[in-house]
Scaffold this motif. Structure first.
Motif, PDB file in Angstrom:
ATOM      1  N   ILE A   1       0.840  -1.356   0.013  1.00  0.00           N
ATOM      2  CA  ILE A   1       0.041  -0.134  -0.130  1.00  0.00           C
ATOM      3  C   ILE A   1       0.929   1.213  -0.070  1.00  0.00           C
ATOM      4  N   THR A   2       0.683   2.246  -1.081  1.00  0.00           N
ATOM      5  CA  THR A   2       1.198   3.580  -0.838  1.00  0.00           C
ATOM      6  C   THR A   2       0.182   4.498  -0.797  1.00  0.00           C
ATOM      7  N   LEU A   3       0.420   5.165   0.472  1.00  0.00           N
ATOM      8  CA  LEU A   3      -0.618   6.102   0.885  1.00  0.00           C
ATOM      9  C   LEU A   3      -0.042   7.555   0.599  1.00  0.00           C
ATOM     10  N   ILE A   4      -0.696   8.169  -0.305  1.00  0.00           N
ATOM     11  CA  ILE A   4      -0.073   9.697  -0.760  1.00  0.00           C
ATOM     12  C   ILE A   4      -1.012  10.774  -0.156  1.00  0.00           C
ATOM     13  N   ASP A   5      -0.485  11.898   0.535  1.00  0.00           N
ATOM     14  CA  ASP A   5      -1.081  12.889   0.935  1.00  0.00           C
ATOM     15  C   ASP A   5      -0.427  14.031   0.788  1.00  0.00           C
ATOM     16  N   ARG A   6      -1.135  15.344   0.680  1.00  0.00           N
ATOM     17  CA  ARG A   6      -0.418  16.543   0.349  1.00  0.00           C
ATOM     18  C   ARG A   6       0.254  17.160   1.891  1.00  0.00           C
ATOM     19  N   ARG A   7      -0.758  16.420   2.915  1.00  0.00           N
ATOM     20  CA  ARG A   7      -0.181  16.804   4.257  1.00  0.00           C
ATOM     21  C   ARG A   7       0.522  15.628   5.012  1.00  0.00           C
ATOM     22  N   VAL A   8       1.367  15.727   6.016  1.00  0.00           N
ATOM     23  CA  VAL A   8       1.855  14.553   6.667  1.00  0.00           C
ATOM     24  C   VAL A   8       0.933  14.044   7.800  1.00  0.00           C
ATOM     25  N   TYR A   9      -0.363  14.607   7.868  1.00  0.00           N
ATOM     26  CA  TYR A   9      -0.949  14.086   9.128  1.00  0.00           C
ATOM     27  C   TYR A   9      -2.580  14.057   8.380  1.00  0.00           C
ATOM     28  N   ASN A  10      -3.234  13.223   9.270  1.00  0.00           N
ATOM     29  CA  ASN A  10      -4.537  12.978   9.375  1.00  0.00           C
ATOM     30  C   ASN A  10      -5.198  14.154  10.000  1.00  0.00           C
ATOM     31  N   THR A  11      -6.309  14.581   9.671  1.00  0.00           N
ATOM     32  CA  THR A  11      -6.939  15.859  10.563  1.00  0.00           C
ATOM     33  C   THR A  11      -8.438  15.118  10.932  1.00  0.00           C
ATOM     34  N   PHE A  12      -8.653  15.230  12.234  1.00  0.00           N
ATOM     35  CA  PHE A  12     -10.014  14.835  12.706  1.00  0.00           C
ATOM     36  C   PHE A  12     -10.811  16.189  12.500  1.00  0.00           C
ATOM     37  N   GLN A  13     -11.581  16.305  11.290  1.00  0.00           N
ATOM     38  CA  GLN A  13     -12.163  17.559  11.083  1.00  0.00           C
ATOM     39  C   GLN A  13     -13.593  18.017  11.869  1.00  0.00           C
ATOM     40  N   PRO A  14     -14.106  16.928  12.407  1.00  0.00           N
ATOM     41  CA  PRO A  14     -15.298  17.364  13.338  1.00  0.00           C
ATOM     42  C   PRO A  14     -14.988  18.193  14.614  1.00  0.00           C
ATOM     43  N   LEU A  15     -13.657  18.185  15.060  1.00  0.00           N
ATOM     44  CA  LEU A  15     -13.146  18.960  16.104  1.00  0.00           C
ATOM     45  C   LEU A  15     -12.383  20.312  15.717  1.00  0.00           C
ATOM     46  N   LEU A  16     -12.168  20.639  14.627  1.00  0.00           N
ATOM     47  CA  LEU A  16     -11.438  21.817  14.214  1.00  0.00           C
ATOM     48  C   LEU A  16     -11.908  22.921  14.638  1.00  0.00           C
ATOM     49  N   TYR A  17     -13.116  23.024  14.980  1.00  0.00           N
ATOM     50  CA  TYR A  17     -13.799  24.205  15.491  1.00  0.00           C
ATOM     51  C   TYR A  17     -13.449  24.388  16.959  1.00  0.00           C
ATOM     52  N   GLN A  18     -13.094  23.269  17.499  1.00  0.00           N
ATOM     53  CA  GLN A  18     -12.566  23.458  18.921  1.00  0.00           C
ATOM     54  C   GLN A  18     -11.025  24.035  19.041  1.00  0.00           C
ATOM     55  N   VAL A  19     -10.322  23.876  18.015  1.00  0.00           N
ATOM     56  CA  VAL A  19      -8.991  24.272  17.548  1.00  0.00           C
ATOM     57  C   VAL A  19      -9.164  25.936  17.301  1.00  0.00           C
ATOM     58  N   ALA A  20      -9.995  26.403  16.401  1.00  0.00           N
ATOM     59  CA  ALA A  20     -10.375  27.459  16.181  1.00  0.00           C
ATOM     60  C   ALA A  20     -10.795  28.624  17.321  1.00  0.00           C
ATOM     61  N   THR A  21     -11.469  27.870  18.201  1.00  0.00           N
ATOM     62  CA  THR A  21     -11.737  28.856  19.430  1.00  0.00           C
ATOM     63  C   THR A  21     -11.128  28.801  20.610  1.00  0.00           C
ATOM     64  N   GLY A  22      -9.917  28.174  20.623  1.00  0.00           N
ATOM     65  CA  GLY A  22      -9.003  27.853  21.965  1.00  0.00           C
ATOM     66  C   GLY A  22      -9.433  26.939  22.822  1.00  0.00           C
ATOM     67  N   GLY A  23     -10.069  25.765  22.384  1.00  0.00           N
ATOM     68  CA  GLY A  23     -10.340  24.605  23.204  1.00  0.00           C
ATOM     69  C   GLY A  23      -9.653  23.581  23.045  1.00  0.00           C
ATOM     70  N   LEU A  24      -8.821  23.379  22.101  1.00  0.00           N
ATOM     71  CA  LEU A  24      -7.894  22.156  21.976  1.00  0.00           C
ATOM     72  C   LEU A  24      -6.830  22.811  21.250  1.00  0.00           C
ATOM     73  N   ASN A  25      -5.564  22.261  21.326  1.00  0.00           N
ATOM     74  CA  ASN A  25      -4.166  22.236  20.477  1.00  0.00           C
ATOM     75  C   ASN A  25      -4.562  21.641  19.240  1.00  0.00           C
ATOM     76  N   PRO A  26      -3.777  22.069  18.059  1.00  0.00           N
ATOM     77  CA  PRO A  26      -3.741  21.626  16.972  1.00  0.00           C
ATOM     78  C   PRO A  26      -3.562  20.194  16.929  1.00  0.00           C
ATOM     79  N   GLY A  27      -2.513  19.594  17.762  1.00  0.00           N
ATOM     80  CA  GLY A  27      -1.980  18.273  17.812  1.00  0.00           C
ATOM     81  C   GLY A  27      -2.999  17.361  18.230  1.00  0.00           C
ATOM     82  N   ASP A  28      -4.038  17.810  19.036  1.00  0.00           N
ATOM     83  CA  ASP A  28      -4.871  16.903  19.588  1.00  0.00           C
ATOM     84  C   ASP A  28      -5.785  16.155  18.516  1.00  0.00           C
ATOM     85  N   VAL A  29      -5.949  16.950  17.391  1.00  0.00           N
ATOM     86  CA  VAL A  29      -6.824  16.380  16.411  1.00  0.00           C
ATOM     87  C   VAL A  29      -6.179  16.145  14.984  1.00  0.00           C
ATOM     88  N   THR A  30      -4.854  16.028  15.446  1.00  0.00           N
ATOM     89  CA  THR A  30      -4.167  15.567  14.161  1.00  0.00           C
ATOM     90  C   THR A  30      -3.288  14.195  14.408  1.00  0.00           C
TER      91      THR A  30
END
Length: 456
Positions: A61-90
């Motif tokens: 299997i070769t997994l190709i992605d433009r970023r080096v991490y997977n993002t848990f998008q349902p909690l991105l708004y918590q990062v945007a509003t100061g509730g979580l660190n970005p590393g918590d959802v990646t």
């Protein structure tokens, strides 16, 4: 699509790169010939599900992605509003190899595909051959051609975008705190009344009342406003009417204004103009109104519908292209799956199983999507959930119980134990403890105050 930073392809020069360049040529023990090569483009929900479904399959299997991490998008708004660190959802995609040795991660970007030759070209001009290709590249923000939206609105579909919102939020708050005007503050307009829009509005209201009111005594009264703009007459139209009503009432109780029944005609630097002529002052406009595939998908020689999504059948195979699959938000099937995490995960799992079936000489199976339900959080101990029980009976819950269900589902859906622990700590600190009602938010990056240089 070209990139001047990469070496150009010279006429007559063969830039085809063998899989060995990605460390995949050496066959696994017991297999004298190279194993079938599965190339997965995109490391989101669907892509990760494909990789996991093939964990024990005799494939490379070769997994190709433009970023080096997977993002848990349902909690991105918590990062945007100061509730979580970005590393918590990646999650670091190369961490997959700690438990799954048949996967190799490549940080690159798909440029074009030659399906007849069964190979794809990456942005670095490397060609990668495949036996099975799976496109799970996801989607991006859709501004619907709204004038000024791309220039002045803040989308929230990636980690960098969430951090940009958080930084601008605190930059504006610091600016308001220094202002001599009592009415100078922060007016946030959230465009879109779906689950993401409601969750970000609720989180901003929570941030205002619990975290920022005591921290910014200079900002007086209602100078920190949160408004939701929704074209339809109700928010959360995917939910049952009683859940919509509860959410609207709870947002209003928390000081969020709802502007319903008019869409956005234009976004300006300091305002949102509605289709009914209303002009709403906005220091920060958060755009959560919709998504569409990336523009470059049109160059991948795949059949697309009018909205740009890749057309697949119910076995997740791309129309007219055997051994090419697509899953997640980027794909559209005859059954019309919603663009949510669960369909992406279930679709990716079926892709993995169907590749295994084809290897075994068996026919691929159709996806039998199981709708487990949906949920949205509004704030501290306030959420809505619609859970589909066996037999098709929906269970609809609100308030604290729905919040606990929401918390459990989101924590368990994260990848990796560290992310689960840190996210649980962050969310419970923000919402859960009755004795911890004024959590300090995770601050954004505000420019450093520096003295003028001598002689300037």
């Amino acid at each position: 699509m070209t990139d001047s930073a990469h070496t150009p392809v010279h006429a007559g020069e063969d830039h085809a790169v063998e899989d060995a360049d990605y460390g995949l040529e050496t066959p696994l023990t017991g297999h004298p010939e190279p194993l079938p090569h599965v190339v997965v483009v995109g490391g989101g929900f669907a892509g990760m599900a494909v990789v996991k479904a093939l964990a024990n399959a005799p494939v490379r299997i070769t997994l190709i992605d433009r970023r080096v991490y997977n993002t848990f998008q349902p909690l991105l708004y918590q990062v945007a509003t100061g509730g979580l660190n970005p590393g918590d959802v990646t999650y670091f995609l190369r961490g997959l190899r700690l438990r799954q040795k048949n996967v190799h991660v490549v940080h690159e970007h798909l440029v074009e595909a030659d399906h007849q030759a069964k190979k794809i070209r990456l942005l670095n001009d490397h060609w990668v051959s495949y036996d099975y290709l799976v496109v799970t590249a996801g989607v991006t923000t859709n501004f619907f051609g709204t004038p000024g939206a791309k220039e002045y609105a803040f989308p929230m579909y990636s980690r960098s975008q969430a951090l940009r919102i958080r930084d601008n939020l605190f930059i504006r708050l610091e600016k308001a705190a220094k202002s001599k005007r009592l009415d100078d503050g922060l007016r946030v307009v959230v465009v879109g009344g779906g689950a993401t829009g409601v969750e970000v509005a609720g989180a901003l209201a929570e941030l205002r009342t619990a975290g920022l009111a005591p921290a910014y005594p200079e900002i007086h009264g209602d100078a920190f406003e949160v408004k939701v703009v929704q074209r339809g007459s109700e928010i959360l139209k995917a939910f049952a009417p009683e859940l919509r009503s509860y959410a609207a009432e709870e947002l209003t109780r928390r000081g969020v204004s709802l502007h319903l029944g008019a869409g956005v005609a234009a976004v300006e630097r300091d305002a949102v103009v509605l289709t009914d002529g209303t002009r709403i002052h906005a220091d920060l406009t958060v755009w959560s109104a919709g998504v569409h595939p990336h523009e470059e998908v049109s160059g991948w020689d795949l059949p697309q519908d009018e909205g740009g999504r890749i057309k697949i059948d119910d076995t997740m195979q791309v129309e007219g292209l055997p051994h090419v699959f697509a899953a997640g938000d980027i794909a559209v099937s005859p059954s019309g799956l919603p663009q949510l995490a669960q369909p992406a995960i279930q679709g990716g799992t079926v892709v993995g199983r169907n590749i295994q079936a084809l290897l075994d000489g068996q026919p691929p199976q159709e996806l039998r999507y199981v709708d487990k339900g949906t949920m949205a959080v509004i704030g501290r101990r306030a959420a809505i959930a619609e859970i589909n029980l066996p037999g098709g009976r929906p269970l609809r819950i609100t308030k604290g119980l729905a919040w606990l269900v929401w918390l459990f589902v989101h924590i368990m859906s994260l990848i990796g134990p560290r992310n689960r622990v840190t996210t649980l700590a962050g969310l419970v600190t923000r919402y859960g403890f009755p004795f911890h009602r004024r959590p300090v938010p995770i601050v954004g990056d505000v420019p450093t105050v520096r003295p003028p240089k001598h002689g300037a």
